[in-house]
Design a protein around this motif. Sequence first.
Motif, PDB file in Angstrom:
ATOM      1  N   GLU A  15       0.520  -0.692   0.010  1.00  0.00           N
ATOM      2  CA  GLU A  15      -0.399   0.362   0.310  1.00  0.00           C
ATOM      3  C   GLU A  15       0.820   1.429   0.296  1.00  0.00           C
ATOM      4  O   GLU A  15       0.942   2.073  -0.711  1.00  0.00           O
ATOM      5  CB  GLU A  15      -0.502  -0.088   1.398  1.00  0.00           C
ATOM      6  CG  GLU A  15      -1.879   1.083   1.415  1.00  0.00           C
ATOM      7  CD  GLU A  15      -3.007   0.971   0.504  1.00  0.00           C
ATOM      8  OE1 GLU A  15      -3.127   2.533  -0.046  1.00  0.00           O
ATOM      9  OE2 GLU A  15      -3.544   0.473  -0.464  1.00  0.00           O
ATOM     10  N   LYS A  16       1.882   1.243   1.109  1.00  0.00           N
ATOM     11  CA  LYS A  16       2.632   2.755   1.166  1.00  0.00           C
ATOM     12  C   LYS A  16       3.880   2.866  -0.066  1.00  0.00           C
ATOM     13  O   LYS A  16       4.535   3.946  -0.292  1.00  0.00           O
ATOM     14  CB  LYS A  16       3.254   2.212   2.411  1.00  0.00           C
ATOM     15  CG  LYS A  16       2.268   2.488   3.214  1.00  0.00           C
ATOM     16  CD  LYS A  16       1.910   3.935   3.576  1.00  0.00           C
ATOM     17  CE  LYS A  16       1.000   3.885   5.030  1.00  0.00           C
ATOM     18  NZ  LYS A  16       0.016   5.043   5.085  1.00  0.00           N
ATOM     19  N   ASN A  17       3.987   1.925  -0.643  1.00  0.00           N
ATOM     20  CA  ASN A  17       5.323   1.695  -1.469  1.00  0.00           C
ATOM     21  C   ASN A  17       5.318   1.394  -2.821  1.00  0.00           C
ATOM     22  O   ASN A  17       5.651   1.655  -4.279  1.00  0.00           O
ATOM     23  CB  ASN A  17       6.328   0.938  -1.197  1.00  0.00           C
ATOM     24  CG  ASN A  17       7.834   1.794  -0.488  1.00  0.00           C
ATOM     25  OD1 ASN A  17       8.882   1.811   0.349  1.00  0.00           O
ATOM     26  ND2 ASN A  17       6.912   3.536   0.067  1.00  0.00           N
ATOM     27  N   LEU A  18       4.304   0.207  -2.807  1.00  0.00           N
ATOM     28  CA  LEU A  18       4.630  -0.693  -4.636  1.00  0.00           C
ATOM     29  C   LEU A  18       3.787   0.214  -5.310  1.00  0.00           C
ATOM     30  O   LEU A  18       3.212   0.476  -6.780  1.00  0.00           O
ATOM     31  CB  LEU A  18       4.485  -2.269  -4.274  1.00  0.00           C
ATOM     32  CG  LEU A  18       5.073  -2.621  -3.992  1.00  0.00           C
ATOM     33  CD1 LEU A  18       4.984  -4.775  -4.181  1.00  0.00           C
ATOM     34  CD2 LEU A  18       6.357  -2.948  -4.863  1.00  0.00           C
ATOM     35  N   LYS A  19       2.288   0.553  -4.634  1.00  0.00           N
ATOM     36  CA  LYS A  19       1.607   1.331  -5.051  1.00  0.00           C
ATOM     37  C   LYS A  19       1.871   2.969  -6.324  1.00  0.00           C
ATOM     38  O   LYS A  19       1.092   3.187  -6.809  1.00  0.00           O
ATOM     39  CB  LYS A  19       0.355   1.027  -4.332  1.00  0.00           C
ATOM     40  CG  LYS A  19      -0.663   0.127  -3.786  1.00  0.00           C
ATOM     41  CD  LYS A  19      -2.408   0.306  -3.467  1.00  0.00           C
ATOM     42  CE  LYS A  19      -3.041  -0.769  -3.292  1.00  0.00           C
ATOM     43  NZ  LYS A  19      -4.042  -0.299  -2.955  1.00  0.00           N
ATOM     44  N   GLY A  20       2.431   3.558  -5.354  1.00  0.00           N
ATOM     45  CA  GLY A  20       3.197   4.441  -5.480  1.00  0.00           C
ATOM     46  C   GLY A  20       4.374   4.178  -6.195  1.00  0.00           C
ATOM     47  O   GLY A  20       5.082   4.922  -7.245  1.00  0.00           O
ATOM     48  N   LEU A  21       5.177   3.173  -6.649  1.00  0.00           N
ATOM     49  CA  LEU A  21       6.389   3.132  -7.332  1.00  0.00           C
ATOM     50  C   LEU A  21       6.807   3.648  -8.544  1.00  0.00           C
ATOM     51  O   LEU A  21       5.829   3.806  -9.417  1.00  0.00           O
ATOM     52  CB  LEU A  21       6.782   1.274  -7.173  1.00  0.00           C
ATOM     53  CG  LEU A  21       8.819   1.504  -7.301  1.00  0.00           C
ATOM     54  CD1 LEU A  21       8.971   0.007  -6.941  1.00  0.00           C
ATOM     55  CD2 LEU A  21       8.575   1.137  -9.176  1.00  0.00           C
ATOM     56  N   THR A  22       7.240   4.024  -8.978  1.00  0.00           N
ATOM     57  CA  THR A  22       8.002   5.377 -10.368  1.00  0.00           C
ATOM     58  C   THR A  22       9.224   3.954 -10.605  1.00  0.00           C
ATOM     59  O   THR A  22      10.283   4.212 -10.042  1.00  0.00           O
ATOM     60  CB  THR A  22       7.987   6.158 -10.794  1.00  0.00           C
ATOM     61  OG1 THR A  22       8.351   6.833  -9.853  1.00  0.00           O
ATOM     62  CG2 THR A  22       6.429   6.522  -9.768  1.00  0.00           C
ATOM     63  N   VAL A  23       9.503   4.262 -11.984  1.00  0.00           N
ATOM     64  CA  VAL A  23      10.299   3.966 -12.185  1.00  0.00           C
ATOM     65  C   VAL A  23      11.911   5.583 -13.150  1.00  0.00           C
ATOM     66  O   VAL A  23      10.660   5.307 -14.358  1.00  0.00           O
ATOM     67  CB  VAL A  23      10.528   2.540 -13.579  1.00  0.00           C
ATOM     68  CG1 VAL A  23      11.514   1.930 -14.137  1.00  0.00           C
ATOM     69  CG2 VAL A  23       9.692   1.546 -12.962  1.00  0.00           C
ATOM     70  N   ASP A  24      12.811   4.838 -13.314  1.00  0.00           N
ATOM     71  CA  ASP A  24      13.843   6.203 -14.037  1.00  0.00           C
ATOM     72  C   ASP A  24      14.280   5.607 -14.836  1.00  0.00           C
ATOM     73  O   ASP A  24      14.813   4.960 -15.275  1.00  0.00           O
ATOM     74  CB  ASP A  24      14.342   6.890 -12.716  1.00  0.00           C
ATOM     75  CG  ASP A  24      14.824   7.853 -13.553  1.00  0.00           C
ATOM     76  OD1 ASP A  24      15.442   7.564 -14.515  1.00  0.00           O
ATOM     77  OD2 ASP A  24      16.026   8.715 -12.382  1.00  0.00           O
ATOM     78  N   THR A  25      13.465   5.737 -16.708  1.00  0.00           N
ATOM     79  CA  THR A  25      13.575   4.854 -17.901  1.00  0.00           C
ATOM     80  C   THR A  25      14.716   5.627 -17.583  1.00  0.00           C
ATOM     81  O   THR A  25      15.712   4.484 -18.508  1.00  0.00           O
ATOM     82  CB  THR A  25      12.309   5.074 -18.479  1.00  0.00           C
ATOM     83  OG1 THR A  25      12.322   6.836 -18.746  1.00  0.00           O
ATOM     84  CG2 THR A  25      11.349   4.611 -18.207  1.00  0.00           C
ATOM     85  N   ALA A  26      15.251   6.861 -17.598  1.00  0.00           N
ATOM     86  CA  ALA A  26      15.826   7.551 -18.007  1.00  0.00           C
ATOM     87  C   ALA A  26      17.756   7.172 -17.423  1.00  0.00           C
ATOM     88  O   ALA A  26      18.814   6.140 -17.790  1.00  0.00           O
ATOM     89  CB  ALA A  26      16.434   8.996 -18.102  1.00  0.00           C
ATOM     90  N   ARG A  27      17.613   6.801 -16.218  1.00  0.00           N
ATOM     91  CA  ARG A  27      18.427   6.246 -15.440  1.00  0.00           C
ATOM     92  C   ARG A  27      18.952   4.648 -15.623  1.00  0.00           C
ATOM     93  O   ARG A  27      19.579   4.013 -15.580  1.00  0.00           O
ATOM     94  CB  ARG A  27      18.481   6.108 -14.072  1.00  0.00           C
ATOM     95  CG  ARG A  27      19.284   5.891 -13.489  1.00  0.00           C
ATOM     96  CD  ARG A  27      20.158   6.680 -12.830  1.00  0.00           C
ATOM     97  NE  ARG A  27      20.573   5.860 -10.930  1.00  0.00           N
ATOM     98  CZ  ARG A  27      21.516   6.674 -11.090  1.00  0.00           C
ATOM     99  NH1 ARG A  27      22.297   8.158 -11.187  1.00  0.00           N
ATOM    100  NH2 ARG A  27      22.638   6.646  -9.775  1.00  0.00           N
ATOM    101  N   CYS A  28      17.657   3.816 -16.301  1.00  0.00           N
ATOM    102  CA  CYS A  28      17.779   2.630 -16.426  1.00  0.00           C
ATOM    103  C   CYS A  28      18.692   2.133 -18.424  1.00  0.00           C
ATOM    104  O   CYS A  28      19.309   1.882 -18.272  1.00  0.00           O
ATOM    105  CB  CYS A  28      16.567   2.358 -17.143  1.00  0.00           C
ATOM    106  SG  CYS A  28      15.272   1.602 -15.783  1.00  0.00           S
TER     107      CYS A  28
END
Length: 463
Positions: free
Chosen positions: A384-397
Amino acid sequence: MNSSRIETDSLGQLEVPADAWYGIQTARAIDNFPISGRMPDQDFVLAHITIKRAAAIANNQTDWLDDKLTQAIIDACDKILAGDYLDQFVVDRFQAGAGTSHNMNSNEVIANLANVALGGKRGVYAPVNPNDHVNMGQSTNDTIPTAIRLTALKKLPRLLAAVDTMANEYERIAKDNKNTVKSARTHLQDAVPTTIGREFAAYAWILRRCGQRLADCKTALCEIGLGGSAAGTGLNTSPGYANRVAAELVRLTGDPIVVADDLAGQMQSMTDLQALSSEIRNLTLEVTRIANDMRLLASGPRTGLGEICLPPVQPGSSIMPGKINPVMFEMLNQVCYQVLGQDHAIAGMTQAGQLELNVMMPALGSALFDAMDWLSNAMNAASEKNLKGLTVDTARCAAFLHTSVALATLLNTRIGYTAAGEVAKLSEKSGRSVREIVVEKALMSGDDFDALVLRAARDGKID
């Protein structure tokens, strides 16, 4: 008004608080076992009361318990099952072996409630007696292990739901990032390309497999030894009692409860509970490993990997302004380590029975209940607190990917291992990307190389 009443048992007299619904044996247990300060698990209390209710009906069906007393016991049980009087279950989790103190706590509360409803007084056990009527055909030795199994059956769907929720979140992130290419890492070193989608879909698959293995434990938990009485012989039980009480538990719980083929064996053996604990341990090992990955992938933000961003839930430092830590997954790690400790305790107690009985049941049950509750709550909180709001930094990847010398592996089938190795060496020595060198040497265009990387990462193919 007196603040206490006097009750008598085989050891003599003892003061019991006047307003208590429990009786003398519970009062002795309070005095004897001031150990953890933790009262019994609520699901366990309700499971044990459910057994008392079912037993009253089974005994009434054979006319061992008359209608008046049966109904009084049922009514008392129903009040407790509705949530009333739960504060009257007061025996510490570490108590007399097998759980005699808790069994008598239930018997006394039910008897007092029933007697007052029939016009009697607390502590005067007539017409309903805690041993003769509430405990009719029963023993601590068959009601407590049955209550532990019923409690595990009650908690199992919550744990499975927590597993499913976390798996769903990883699956959602995977679908949203199926084309987000990144560098895989083996031995914590750069490896061939993969995708966030593949990485997170693997987490979802692993969790679902754990969930299925947990669910498979249910059948064994539904086999109960209730009706075995004190030593698995069925002494002092009414005709057909074991089957009658099991049928009533099916009706009350909705679970497919069955009588074990050997009541004496089911009284001694706790390995069905150990099997559940073992699968919880296996889940925990996976969950803590995945939590470690989340912390590693979110490390930084400037000097770590920083490929994912976890939602901030609290300031991370009392001295470093602006610092944010992956606290939800740190919490999840801590819970997992504690759950592993509970499993170790359960294993020790599973083998600690002697002859006809395992007297370690109270602490064994408590450890199992804690493991199930803690892990369910911790997984839900992290989802609830982390996975639901997780974002991916595609530029970093992408930046990490294109600086990885491991991309030269994609050239193996095009120019051979040796030539690809030369490209890798040149990239490592010069600091230039493999892509840049491939274009410079006219091995392929930049667009073709990018497409090659995507196919390799997403599909595992380069042709």
